[in-house]
Scaffold this motif. Structure first.
Motif, short mmCIF file in Angstrom:
data_model
loop_
_atom_site.label_atom_id
_atom_site.label_comp_id
_atom_site.label_asym_id
_atom_site.label_seq_id
_atom_site.Cartn_x
_atom_site.Cartn_y
_atom_site.Cartn_z
N CYS A 13 24.45 -26.93 39.33
CA CYS A 13 22.93 -26.62 38.74
C CYS A 13 23.23 -26.26 37.27
CB CYS A 13 22.03 -25.31 39.71
SG CYS A 13 22.15 -25.78 41.71
N VAL A 14 21.89 -26.34 36.03
CA VAL A 14 21.95 -26.18 35.49
C VAL A 14 21.38 -24.89 35.88
CG1 VAL A 14 21.87 -27.81 33.38
CG2 VAL A 14 19.83 -27.73 34.97
N PRO A 15 21.40 -23.68 34.99
CA PRO A 15 21.36 -22.91 35.75
C PRO A 15 18.52 -21.67 35.77
CG PRO A 15 22.50 -21.81 33.95
CD PRO A 15 22.08 -23.39 33.43
N SER A 16 18.40 -22.84 34.96
CA SER A 16 17.00 -22.88 35.22
C SER A 16 16.57 -23.33 36.38
CB SER A 16 16.38 -23.56 33.68
OG SER A 16 16.87 -24.99 33.42
N ALA A 17 17.28 -24.13 36.59
CA ALA A 17 17.16 -25.44 37.55
C ALA A 17 16.99 -24.71 39.00
CB ALA A 17 17.87 -26.48 37.82
N ALA A 18 19.00 -23.97 38.90
CA ALA A 18 19.25 -23.00 40.39
C ALA A 18 18.10 -22.20 40.47
CB ALA A 18 20.69 -22.50 39.59
N TYR A 19 17.21 -21.60 39.19
CA TYR A 19 16.25 -20.16 39.01
C TYR A 19 15.22 -21.02 39.94
CZ TYR A 19 13.19 -17.29 38.42
OH TYR A 19 12.31 -15.75 38.26
N TYR A 20 14.86 -22.25 39.69
CA TYR A 20 13.70 -22.84 39.99
C TYR A 20 13.58 -23.21 41.95
CZ TYR A 20 9.18 -25.27 39.98
OH TYR A 20 8.18 -26.25 40.43
N PHE A 21 14.75 -23.72 41.69
CA PHE A 21 15.10 -24.25 43.07
C PHE A 21 15.79 -23.79 44.29
CE2 PHE A 21 14.29 -28.72 40.56
CZ PHE A 21 13.44 -29.04 40.92
N MET A 22 16.70 -23.51 43.74
CA MET A 22 18.37 -22.86 45.28
C MET A 22 17.24 -22.34 45.60
SD MET A 22 19.31 -25.61 45.06
CE MET A 22 20.50 -25.09 45.88
N PRO A 23 16.62 -21.08 45.80
CA PRO A 23 16.13 -19.69 46.52
C PRO A 23 15.52 -20.35 47.79
CG PRO A 23 15.76 -19.02 44.54
CD PRO A 23 16.00 -20.66 44.38
N GLY A 24 15.04 -21.37 47.69
CA GLY A 24 14.13 -21.16 48.74
C GLY A 24 14.36 -22.55 49.61
N VAL A 25 15.36 -23.65 49.28
CA VAL A 25 16.25 -24.31 49.25
C VAL A 25 17.47 -23.31 50.24
CG1 VAL A 25 17.84 -25.56 49.68
CG2 VAL A 25 15.60 -25.59 47.73
N ILE A 26 17.70 -22.67 49.57
CA ILE A 26 19.05 -22.05 50.63
C ILE A 26 18.96 -21.19 51.45
CG2 ILE A 26 20.82 -20.18 50.35
CD1 ILE A 26 20.98 -20.38 47.55
N ALA A 27 17.34 -20.91 51.43
CA ALA A 27 16.27 -19.95 51.83
C ALA A 27 16.26 -20.86 53.62
CB ALA A 27 15.30 -18.94 52.16
N GLN A 28 15.81 -21.97 53.47
CA GLN A 28 15.71 -23.24 54.58
C GLN A 28 17.20 -23.79 55.44
OE1 GLN A 28 12.06 -25.85 53.70
NE2 GLN A 28 11.83 -24.86 51.60
N TYR A 29 17.62 -23.66 54.32
CA TYR A 29 18.42 -24.17 55.16
C TYR A 29 20.36 -23.53 55.77
CZ TYR A 29 23.75 -27.52 54.82
OH TYR A 29 24.21 -28.83 55.05
N HIS A 30 19.76 -21.93 55.10
CA HIS A 30 20.81 -21.39 56.15
C HIS A 30 20.06 -21.04 57.38
CE1 HIS A 30 23.22 -18.07 56.94
NE2 HIS A 30 21.65 -16.70 57.28
N LYS A 31 18.65 -21.71 57.62
CA LYS A 31 18.13 -21.33 58.98
C LYS A 31 18.23 -22.02 59.87
CE LYS A 31 13.86 -18.70 57.49
NZ LYS A 31 12.05 -19.09 57.09
N LEU A 32 18.37 -23.72 59.36
CA LEU A 32 19.40 -24.47 59.70
C LEU A 32 20.61 -24.48 59.98
CD1 LEU A 32 16.93 -27.59 57.93
CD2 LEU A 32 16.04 -26.18 60.38
N TYR A 33 21.21 -24.51 59.55
CA TYR A 33 23.18 -24.25 59.51
C TYR A 33 23.18 -22.85 58.68
CZ TYR A 33 21.12 -28.88 59.34
OH TYR A 33 20.43 -30.39 59.23
N PRO A 34 23.41 -22.08 59.65
CA PRO A 34 23.27 -20.21 59.42
C PRO A 34 25.19 -20.41 58.82
CG PRO A 34 22.94 -20.38 61.96
CD PRO A 34 22.69 -21.58 61.62
N ARG A 35 26.00 -21.20 59.02
CA ARG A 35 27.53 -20.97 59.20
C ARG A 35 28.59 -22.02 58.16
NH1 ARG A 35 30.41 -20.81 64.92
NH2 ARG A 35 31.88 -19.97 63.57
N ILE A 36 26.98 -23.20 57.69
CA ILE A 36 27.01 -23.78 56.40
C ILE A 36 27.01 -23.45 55.61
CG2 ILE A 36 27.03 -26.15 55.70
CD1 ILE A 36 26.82 -27.40 58.11
N ARG A 37 28.36 -23.20 53.94
CA ARG A 37 27.84 -22.36 53.21
C ARG A 37 27.47 -22.59 52.00
NH1 ARG A 37 31.63 -18.96 49.49
NH2 ARG A 37 32.89 -20.27 49.86
N ILE A 38 26.93 -22.53 51.88
CA ILE A 38 26.03 -23.14 50.37
C ILE A 38 26.55 -23.07 48.81
CG2 ILE A 38 23.99 -24.46 48.45
CD1 ILE A 38 22.51 -24.61 50.53
#
Length: 307
Positions: free
Chosen positions: A111-136
């Motif tokens: 990710c370019v840093p601004s997109a990482a800041y805008y998109f990824m925190p919420g995405v990672i939180a949701q993904y971790h709930k679904l697949y807690p043992r898959i690392r992003i």
């Protein structure tokens, strides 16, 4: 996981899932060294897996020379079948709720840093709930490095802007953002409804250097304008430039997404006009390559966040 194939001749062929993953990595990377780095095992261990698979199938899958590794005719025929088998298995396991939560592995996004800041925190939180043992794994880097990571297989997919993309990549737009003038709250521009580029250039300003993807976007959009004076400083990253704005060194043109929260005690922004310059942020993928199911789920969540 052991896999057994039974053919009409009743001959049994046994190999491991790890062997198939090793085969796919070498086929994609064209190098035993790079493939070993991608799946995080030693090169000798990777070679043993390939030898085991070739012995089990009774065929040679790769032609090896001192300079390169390439698929044999049989290897080229086997590659899409191996890819389909691995993807189908992943898809089946991720589709079973009791199994999905225990799935292990890693998905990498550049990710370019601004997109990482805008998109990824919420995405990672949701993904971790679904697949807690898959690392992003998030590779936050400049646009050129993001493109390179996706092309060479270091990242499953990328988040970047659309400018200057290679033919090997496909782009799916998510959001469009404009460039703004970042300044301190005590700067003369603070509180303005907008500011023209010509006026912007009359103040002390910083810019990004020519290695930056943002520089490419701005140069293309503003080629008809000649700044009244050069920038007082060039940086490679927007975040560095914003730090300098915060100290009062000058102002800077940045994507709106890169600005901190509206309640920031020091920094504010003013829309730039004449002309307004925008960039398209979206997902980039290698053209013609199907994402693994775990990466497809990550892609789905990113698109959902956009909505």
């Amino acid at each position: 996981m052991s896999i057994t194939y039974k053919f009409k001749s009743l001959m049994l062929i046994n190999f491991d899932l790890n062997d198939l993953q090793a085969f796919r990595a070498v086929a994609e990377q064209g190098s035993f060294r790079k493939a070993a780095e991608v799946i995080r095992i030693s090169q000798p261990a990777l070679s043993r897996r390939i030898e085991k698979l070739e012995d089990a199938l009774g065929v040679k899958l790769f032609e090896r020379t001192t300079r390169r590794v390439s698929l044999t005719i049989v290897g080229r025929a086997f590659a899409p079948r191996a890819e389909r088998l691995l993807n189908d298995l992943d898809d089946a396991l991720l589709g079973i709720s009791d199994v999905a939560s225990s799935r292990m592995g890693q998905v990498t996004i550049a990710c370019v840093p601004s997109a990482a800041y805008y998109f990824m925190p919420g995405v990672i939180a949701q993904y971790h709930k679904l697949y807690p043992r898959i690392r992003i794994k998030v590779l936050d880097a400049g646009a050129n490095d993001v493109r390179g990571a996706v092309i060479n297989g270091e990242a499953d997919l990328g988040l970047s802007f659309s400018g200057n993309l290679d033919n090997e990549l496909e782009f799916e737009g998510l959001v469009q953002e404009r460039y703004v003038a970042a300044c301190r709250r005590d700067h003369p521009l603070a509180g303005r409804s907008d500011v023209s580029w010509n006026e912007f250039y009359t103040y002390d300003y910083m810019s990004v250097d020519k290695s930056s993807g943002n520089r490419f976007v701005l140069d293309q959009a503003l080629m008809h304008l000649t700044p009244s004076k050069p920038s007082i400083c060039e940086t490679r990253h927007i975040t560095t430039m914003l730090g300098m704005v915060e100290t009062g060194l000058g102002i800077a043109a940045v994507p709106a997404m890169a600005m901190p929260a509206h309640n920031h005690p020091v920094l504010t922004s003013v829309p730039l006009i004449d002309p307004p310059v925008v960039r398209d942020i979206g997902l980039i993928k290698r053209r013609g390559r199907t994402l693994i199911p775990a990466a497809l789920e990550l892609e789905r969540l990113i698109i959902q966040v956009k909505g």
